[in-house]
Design an enzyme around this catalytic site. Sequence first.
Site, PDB file in Angstrom:
ATOM      1  CB  VAL A  75      -0.906   0.002   1.255  1.00 12.19           C
ATOM      2  CG1 VAL A  75      -1.772   1.249   1.292  1.00 12.19           C
ATOM      3  CG2 VAL A  75      -1.768  -1.260   1.298  1.00 12.19           C
ATOM      4  CB  CYS A  76       1.192   4.139  -2.268  1.00 13.51           C
ATOM      5  SG  CYS A  76       2.090   5.707  -2.326  1.00 13.51           S
ATOM      6  CB  ILE A  77       3.629   5.133   2.967  1.00 12.19           C
ATOM      7  CG1 ILE A  77       3.443   5.650   4.389  1.00 12.19           C
ATOM      8  CG2 ILE A  77       4.747   5.873   2.252  1.00 12.19           C
ATOM      9  CD1 ILE A  77       4.600   5.344   5.307  1.00 12.19           C
TER      10      ILE A  77
END
Lengths: 130, 119
Positions: free
Chosen positions: A77-79
Site C-alpha cells: 500500500v503506497c504510504i
Amino acid sequence: MHYALLITGSPENSQAPYTALAFARALLARGHCLEGVFMYHDGVRLGAREKGEAQAVTALRESWTALHHRHGVSLDVCIGAASRRGVVDQAEAKRQGGSDWNLEPPFALTGLGQLITLYQQCDHVVTFAP
Amino acid sequence: MKSMLVIVRRAPLLDDRFGEALDIALVAAAFGQPVTLLFMEGGIDAVRCDHTGTACVVKHQGAGLDALIALYGIQRVVIYMQDLLQAGYPRSDLMAGVECLTKAEVAACLGGADVVVTV
C-alpha cells in the site's frame, strides 16, 4: 510470465479491486507468477478496515488476505496515498502520536519505489482503475 | 532499464490524480529510469506559465513543475497538441522545453515506451 497488479480504485466506489482479484486467481491458476499487488490512489482503501463497511468489502479484503497466505503475494500500500486518505498501520499511527490504525498485515505500507521495482522486474504490470 | 511513459490527464487542482501521477514519474526518474511525461486533456493546464511567461503556474510539494522536472532529470515533457488547441491556449503559454505532439507522434510515444502508466 511474471506479473504485478496496480489497483487504483477503491472497493466502495469501483469494480477495480474485485476484477483484480479474479484476474490474480486466473493468473495463478494458469501457472504464472504474481510478484506483487500495489495499491495506489483510492486503491489504498482496499487495505483499510472501516467501521460499518459493507460485508462485500470485508469479504474482498479477506479474499486478498487468503491469496497472500496461499501464494505469498505481497500486498503493498503506497504510504503517501494512504496517509492522504487516513489509512495508517500501527507503526505509522504510533509515529504520528495516534492510537488508532486501520491497516493490518498482510497489507503493508511501502513507498512508490516498490512500484517502480515491480515495473522493472515483471513482464507485465496490469492496472485496475475505476 | 525500462523506459517509462507517465500520462497525466487530470487538471492539477481537480483532485489527487495529478499529484499522484507526477509522483510516479518523479520517483521513477529518481531511480534512474528514462521517463517521459505526457500531458493530455485537463493535464495540459500544468505546463502553462504565469503572466510573466517565465514561472510555472503549477507547484507540487512546494516546487514549480519546471524545477522538479529539471531536478529529477525527467528526460522529455510532451503534450498532445489537439488538447492545447481545444483549450485555446497559445504555444507561447507553455513552459520551456515542452514538445507539442500530433496524434501520430503520441501514438509513436505510446508504442515506444516499455511501460505506460496513468493514474
